[in-house]
Design an enzyme around this catalytic site. Sequence first.
Site, PDB file in Angstrom:
ATOM      1  N   SER A  57      -8.695   5.032  13.923  1.00 40.97           N
ATOM      2  CA  SER A  57      -8.535   4.440  15.244  1.00 40.97           C
ATOM      3  C   SER A  57      -8.884   5.464  16.314  1.00 40.97           C
ATOM      4  O   SER A  57      -8.726   6.680  16.106  1.00 40.97           O
ATOM      5  CB  SER A  57      -7.085   3.990  15.451  1.00 40.97           C
ATOM      6  OG  SER A  57      -6.860   3.576  16.788  1.00 40.97           O
ATOM      7  N   VAL A 105       0.809  -1.218   0.000  1.00 43.43           N
ATOM      8  CA  VAL A 105       0.000   0.000   0.000  1.00 43.43           C
ATOM      9  C   VAL A 105       0.844   1.272   0.000  1.00 43.43           C
ATOM     10  O   VAL A 105       0.291   2.352  -0.090  1.00 43.43           O
ATOM     11  CB  VAL A 105      -0.988   0.042   1.189  1.00 43.43           C
ATOM     12  CG1 VAL A 105      -1.988  -1.100   1.118  1.00 43.43           C
ATOM     13  CG2 VAL A 105      -0.272   0.077   2.509  1.00 43.43           C
ATOM     14  N   TYR A 159       1.629   5.923  15.188  1.00 50.23           N
ATOM     15  CA  TYR A 159       0.373   5.250  14.846  1.00 50.23           C
ATOM     16  C   TYR A 159      -0.801   6.208  15.075  1.00 50.23           C
ATOM     17  O   TYR A 159      -1.633   6.412  14.192  1.00 50.23           O
ATOM     18  CB  TYR A 159       0.208   3.981  15.688  1.00 50.23           C
ATOM     19  CG  TYR A 159      -1.114   3.286  15.468  1.00 50.23           C
ATOM     20  CD1 TYR A 159      -1.294   2.450  14.369  1.00 50.23           C
ATOM     21  CD2 TYR A 159      -2.178   3.458  16.347  1.00 50.23           C
ATOM     22  CE1 TYR A 159      -2.500   1.804  14.154  1.00 50.23           C
ATOM     23  CE2 TYR A 159      -3.390   2.819  16.138  1.00 50.23           C
ATOM     24  CZ  TYR A 159      -3.544   1.996  15.045  1.00 50.23           C
ATOM     25  OH  TYR A 159      -4.754   1.362  14.835  1.00 50.23           O
ATOM     26  N   ASN A 188      -7.738  -0.579   4.965  1.00 55.02           N
ATOM     27  CA  ASN A 188      -7.608  -1.175   6.288  1.00 55.02           C
ATOM     28  C   ASN A 188      -6.182  -1.610   6.615  1.00 55.02           C
ATOM     29  O   ASN A 188      -5.949  -2.208   7.649  1.00 55.02           O
ATOM     30  CB  ASN A 188      -8.567  -2.373   6.406  1.00 55.02           C
ATOM     31  CG  ASN A 188      -8.656  -2.909   7.806  1.00 55.02           C
ATOM     32  OD1 ASN A 188      -8.583  -2.166   8.779  1.00 55.02           O
ATOM     33  ND2 ASN A 188      -8.787  -4.208   7.941  1.00 55.02           N
ATOM     34  N   LYS A 199      -3.380   7.834  12.246  1.00 54.50           N
ATOM     35  CA  LYS A 199      -4.821   7.563  12.294  1.00 54.50           C
ATOM     36  C   LYS A 199      -5.621   8.860  12.437  1.00 54.50           C
ATOM     37  O   LYS A 199      -6.727   8.969  11.892  1.00 54.50           O
ATOM     38  CB  LYS A 199      -5.141   6.576  13.407  1.00 54.50           C
ATOM     39  CG  LYS A 199      -4.568   5.177  13.162  1.00 54.50           C
ATOM     40  CD  LYS A 199      -5.083   4.581  11.865  1.00 54.50           C
ATOM     41  CE  LYS A 199      -4.658   3.148  11.666  1.00 54.50           C
ATOM     42  NZ  LYS A 199      -5.367   2.486  10.562  1.00 54.50           N
TER      43      LYS A 199
END
Length: 187
Positions: A79, A1, A93, A27, A97
Amino acid sequence: VTRKEDFEQALAAVLQKWGSADVLVNNAALTKATPVMQISAEEFDQVLAVNLRGTLFGCQGFGAHMAAAGYGRIVNLASLAGQNGGTASGAHYGSSKGAILTLSKIFARELAPSNVTVNAIAPGPMELPSVRALVPPDRLEKLIEGIPVRRLGNPKFVADLVVMLASPDADFTTGATWDVNGGLFMR
């Protein structure tokens, strides 16, 4: 990706096999729980490349196709960490998100006139092997105690929500973030 050309090849393969691409679910995710002061430039770039750049390229390639076709549904998995800064995940992370939430709104606005909806889902801690592997048992117990419903989330419900947002009936829902977090983040 992480490579735009891979999305282009995936779209071409989907079109060759099925003739259309009506739904995209972004995802892919890379989660690392490195403490913020220890994140290297390489690790930061790696997490953002998978999580954020992958979402960008998916929305660009599939979104352009869907807009030209006059129909489409895009669902981006974000998230809770992108909303509250994270509880067990790394800063990179959580940052990626949070950016996915914004990117979803931008693409929703861009693609809405072409009957393409773009929404995000922001799950909290789910009952998944990856969550149990990332969070040590004593810390997980405290995390669960802090969730108002006192349990981890059901990933099947998140999957069902993806299906609902991908349906033709979801034509009046775009630019939204759907929270599935047991009450950890309330608006």
